[in-house]
Design an enzyme around this catalytic site. Structure first.
Site, PDB file in Angstrom:
ATOM      1  N   HIS A 196      -1.945  -1.350  18.621  1.00 39.34           N
ATOM      2  CA  HIS A 196      -3.040  -0.808  17.822  1.00 39.34           C
ATOM      3  C   HIS A 196      -4.007  -0.093  18.764  1.00 39.34           C
ATOM      4  CE1 HIS A 196      -5.792  -0.354  14.498  1.00 39.34           C
ATOM      5  NE2 HIS A 196      -6.769  -0.799  15.279  1.00 39.34           N
ATOM      6  N   ILE A 227       3.635   0.315   6.046  1.00 39.58           N
ATOM      7  CA  ILE A 227       3.376  -1.129   6.033  1.00 39.58           C
ATOM      8  C   ILE A 227       4.718  -1.862   5.992  1.00 39.58           C
ATOM      9  CG2 ILE A 227       1.082  -1.264   4.956  1.00 39.58           C
ATOM     10  CD1 ILE A 227       3.465  -1.769   2.473  1.00 39.58           C
TER      11      ILE A 227
END
Ligand code: GRF
Length: 207
Positions: A110, A93
């Site tokens: 993604h 992250i």
């Protein structure tokens, strides 16, 4: 020529697609200057070295807090002069400090059609496991800008991929990479570096 840093975690096939596109002259306004891996065993580091691009490992596990990790990533980005950050198969992250410092200049790939199968817990093979569990007939990939919401930033591009009878998460992942990710990401990075994309709220238009 905009300087691009690429953040990776695994095999680096998306990084390779970027490097190959650059070698074919398809990203004339961007230059890949550095690769940061979240894991020491990321083959993406070998791909970077083979292309003559510097690389380093900055692992979340090496830092006690997200703040310290975030500061280390930002320091590395500043050190290489990065103007744009690309997350290519990056499974860690990014903290708020990096996101703020590079507002609207962080691009992520993604492996699903956002808003499907995205957000917390949807990464890597888990995305394709969820798509198969839901029985969708079509999936695909999305390139988007990164903000504080996981997979929540403005969408730059998307490409659909058919799910086939008997697909496993691995066969589906491979098809999504081949037919969508490896095409979309270089194109989006090229458009972004050339200033061909303009963001109007959630909508991104290509000039
Ligand atoms: C890709 O499907 C990517 O979208 C996901 O992990 C897979 C491997 O990426 N995050 P790469 O080969 O490391 O680029």
């Amino acid at each position: 020529m905009l300087k691009i840093a690429v953040l990776v975690s695994g095999g680096g096939t998306n990084l390779q697609a970027l490097l190959d596109a650059k070698a074919r002259g398809e990203i004339p306004h961007g230059e890949f200057v550095h690769v940061i891996a979240s894991r020491p065993d990321a083959y993406a580091l070998t791909r970077a070295a083979n292309a003559g691009i510097s690389g380093e490992v900055i692992s979340r596990k090496s830092f006690a807090t997200l703040e310290e990790y975030d500061a280390a990533i930002l320091q590395a980005l500043r050190a290489c002069g990065a103007q744009i950050v690309v997350l290519a198969g990056f499974l860690s992250i990014l903290g708020p400090t990096v996101i703020e410092a590079y507002r609207d200049r962080i691009i992520n790939i993604h492996p699903a059609l956002i808003p499907s199968f995205c957000g917390k817990g949807y990464y890597g093979l888990h995305v394709h496991e969820a798509a198969l569990a839901r029985g969708v007939k079509v999936t695909g990939a999305t390139v988007h800008l990164v903000n504080e919401i996981p997979d929540g930033g403005p969408i730059l591009s998307q490409k659909a991929v058919l799910v086939e009878e008997g697909d496993t998460p691995e066969t589906l992942q491979r098809r999504v990479m081949e037919q969508a990710e490896w095409i979309l990401l270089p194109q989006a990075v090229s458009d972004f570096c050339a200033g061909r994309l303009s963001v109007h709220g959630a909508w991104v238009s290509r000039k």
